[in-house]
Design a protein around this motif. Sequence first.
Motif, PDB file in Angstrom:
ATOM      1  N   SER A   1       0.703  -1.187  -0.240  1.00 62.04           N
ATOM      2  CA  SER A   1       0.225  -0.238   0.176  1.00 62.04           C
ATOM      3  C   SER A   1       0.951   1.309   0.263  1.00 62.04           C
ATOM      4  O   SER A   1       2.082   0.720   0.303  1.00 62.04           O
ATOM      5  CB  SER A   1      -1.134  -0.129   1.260  1.00 62.04           C
ATOM      6  OG  SER A   1       0.022   0.368   2.639  1.00 62.04           O
ATOM      7  N   LYS A   2       0.437   2.117   0.057  1.00 64.20           N
ATOM      8  CA  LYS A   2       1.274   3.559  -0.575  1.00 64.20           C
ATOM      9  C   LYS A   2       1.759   3.978   1.554  1.00 64.20           C
ATOM     10  O   LYS A   2       2.929   3.785   0.542  1.00 64.20           O
ATOM     11  CB  LYS A   2      -0.014   4.595  -0.571  1.00 64.20           C
ATOM     12  CG  LYS A   2      -0.440   4.936  -1.711  1.00 64.20           C
ATOM     13  CD  LYS A   2      -1.336   6.202  -2.538  1.00 64.20           C
ATOM     14  CE  LYS A   2      -2.053   5.891  -3.948  1.00 64.20           C
ATOM     15  NZ  LYS A   2      -2.729   5.120  -3.568  1.00 64.20           N
ATOM     16  N   ARG A   3       0.941   3.641   1.838  1.00 65.50           N
ATOM     17  CA  ARG A   3       1.635   3.772   3.176  1.00 65.50           C
ATOM     18  C   ARG A   3       2.395   2.775   3.292  1.00 65.50           C
ATOM     19  O   ARG A   3       4.332   3.068   4.274  1.00 65.50           O
ATOM     20  CB  ARG A   3       0.539   4.154   4.713  1.00 65.50           C
ATOM     21  CG  ARG A   3       0.961   4.586   5.395  1.00 65.50           C
ATOM     22  CD  ARG A   3      -0.178   4.248   7.350  1.00 65.50           C
ATOM     23  NE  ARG A   3       0.627   4.891   8.088  1.00 65.50           N
ATOM     24  CZ  ARG A   3       0.711   6.294   8.565  1.00 65.50           C
ATOM     25  NH1 ARG A   3       0.478   6.978   7.755  1.00 65.50           N
ATOM     26  NH2 ARG A   3       1.078   6.361   9.793  1.00 65.50           N
ATOM     27  N   ARG A   4       2.014   2.049   3.320  1.00 69.22           N
ATOM     28  CA  ARG A   4       3.301   0.854   3.359  1.00 69.22           C
ATOM     29  C   ARG A   4       4.585   0.991   2.973  1.00 69.22           C
ATOM     30  O   ARG A   4       5.688   0.381   3.337  1.00 69.22           O
ATOM     31  CB  ARG A   4       3.159  -0.205   3.625  1.00 69.22           C
ATOM     32  CG  ARG A   4       3.703  -1.801   4.046  1.00 69.22           C
ATOM     33  CD  ARG A   4       4.177  -1.600   5.201  1.00 69.22           C
ATOM     34  NE  ARG A   4       5.418  -2.862   5.024  1.00 69.22           N
ATOM     35  CZ  ARG A   4       6.632  -2.281   6.109  1.00 69.22           C
ATOM     36  NH1 ARG A   4       6.326  -1.194   6.300  1.00 69.22           N
ATOM     37  NH2 ARG A   4       7.696  -3.226   6.161  1.00 69.22           N
ATOM     38  N   ALA A   5       4.142   1.325   1.703  1.00 68.70           N
ATOM     39  CA  ALA A   5       5.907   1.716   0.831  1.00 68.70           C
ATOM     40  C   ALA A   5       6.322   2.919   1.626  1.00 68.70           C
ATOM     41  O   ALA A   5       8.065   2.832   0.938  1.00 68.70           O
ATOM     42  CB  ALA A   5       5.139   1.932  -0.516  1.00 68.70           C
ATOM     43  N   LEU A   6       5.950   3.907   1.655  1.00 75.60           N
ATOM     44  CA  LEU A   6       6.450   4.697   2.772  1.00 75.60           C
ATOM     45  C   LEU A   6       6.896   4.689   4.120  1.00 75.60           C
ATOM     46  O   LEU A   6       8.593   4.751   4.446  1.00 75.60           O
ATOM     47  CB  LEU A   6       5.982   6.097   2.616  1.00 75.60           C
ATOM     48  CG  LEU A   6       5.448   6.773   1.472  1.00 75.60           C
ATOM     49  CD1 LEU A   6       3.781   7.798   2.383  1.00 75.60           C
ATOM     50  CD2 LEU A   6       5.864   8.213   0.898  1.00 75.60           C
ATOM     51  N   GLU A   7       6.878   3.452   4.248  1.00 75.34           N
ATOM     52  CA  GLU A   7       7.328   3.420   6.293  1.00 75.34           C
ATOM     53  C   GLU A   7       8.614   2.351   5.918  1.00 75.34           C
ATOM     54  O   GLU A   7       9.043   2.373   6.332  1.00 75.34           O
ATOM     55  CB  GLU A   7       6.019   2.724   6.708  1.00 75.34           C
ATOM     56  CG  GLU A   7       5.365   3.277   7.015  1.00 75.34           C
ATOM     57  CD  GLU A   7       3.487   2.399   8.147  1.00 75.34           C
ATOM     58  OE1 GLU A   7       3.388   3.367   9.087  1.00 75.34           O
ATOM     59  OE2 GLU A   7       3.888   1.375   7.774  1.00 75.34           O
ATOM     60  N   TRP A   8       8.177   1.529   4.717  1.00 80.07           N
ATOM     61  CA  TRP A   8       9.621   0.736   4.020  1.00 80.07           C
ATOM     62  C   TRP A   8      10.483   1.287   3.270  1.00 80.07           C
ATOM     63  O   TRP A   8      11.500   1.079   3.901  1.00 80.07           O
ATOM     64  CB  TRP A   8       9.070  -0.529   3.398  1.00 80.07           C
ATOM     65  CG  TRP A   8      10.037  -1.130   2.479  1.00 80.07           C
ATOM     66  CD1 TRP A   8      10.136  -2.205   2.968  1.00 80.07           C
ATOM     67  CD2 TRP A   8      10.948  -0.578   1.064  1.00 80.07           C
ATOM     68  NE1 TRP A   8      11.578  -2.875   2.254  1.00 80.07           N
ATOM     69  CE2 TRP A   8      11.864  -1.494   0.360  1.00 80.07           C
ATOM     70  CE3 TRP A   8      11.066   0.286   1.016  1.00 80.07           C
ATOM     71  CZ2 TRP A   8      12.435  -1.915  -0.181  1.00 80.07           C
ATOM     72  CZ3 TRP A   8      11.905   0.203  -0.792  1.00 80.07           C
ATOM     73  CH2 TRP A   8      12.874  -0.779  -0.714  1.00 80.07           C
ATOM     74  N   ALA A   9       9.992   2.340   2.852  1.00 81.41           N
ATOM     75  CA  ALA A   9      11.498   3.543   2.228  1.00 81.41           C
ATOM     76  C   ALA A   9      12.129   4.157   3.144  1.00 81.41           C
ATOM     77  O   ALA A   9      13.123   4.104   3.918  1.00 81.41           O
ATOM     78  CB  ALA A   9      10.525   4.545   1.848  1.00 81.41           C
TER      79      ALA A   9
END
Length: 257
Positions: A200-208
């Motif tokens: 998801s968008k938020r998970r990708a940002l958190e992963w980054a």
Amino acid sequence: MFTAFEDLDTLLNDLIGSVRAILGDTFVGAYLQGSFALGAADLLSDCDFIIATTVPPGGTAEAQLRRLHDEIPTRPGHWPKDMEGSYADITSLRNADGLGTPWLFSNHGSRDLVWDTHCNTLHTRWILRHHGITLAGPPIADLIDAVDPEAMRASMRAALPEVMAGLRTWARFDMAWTQRYTVTEYCRVLYTLRTGKIASKRRALEWASEHLDPHWRPLLAQVIEDRALGWVPAEPPRPGSLDATYAFAAYAESFAG
């Protein structure tokens, strides 16, 4: 209940009933992908759907679908203007051999259906195969073959150098929304490039924030914090955030090699 939103469930039930009546025996099933399938949807999300059919809609059926989707966005409430999806024939939906086949597509908020490849991606197939929500019909995993993680990585490696050029064809960079969307899009591409999966968008940002150079954490935190602001065309980017976004884009593109 398909989602956490009663009014959206009502709309989806109505859509399924109308589409079944129009498509008749060519109707196979209805499914959710995107943020809802990934468990990350909120009121800022589109409701991304796929209607599976035995053959591409044509003739009277296509004309009736066009009338239906012309009418839906005129209904009161939040969700009628936040529906997006395609009518995918099961032959081209099955696997990557179907890439490039146009599907009848309803764009976010649009009253027009167009033949387009917008939803015909490995990205869509992966989400449907692993997380798709069945609204009607057989389990979606029965209709889609497993997606090769290396094919996912290869598609993101090819897409990475074109992300900014693609955004510039339709997005205004004097908007705060575009600044946030740009950072998020690069994060999602990098996530798939690294993992072969979709986040998801938020998970990708958190992963980054967890895995990329710590230098970018303030920018990523700003994007996560500001996402709740939504689409406000008159809102400019935060001071300095656009320059930081351009620098992040160059950094992200360096992973294409």
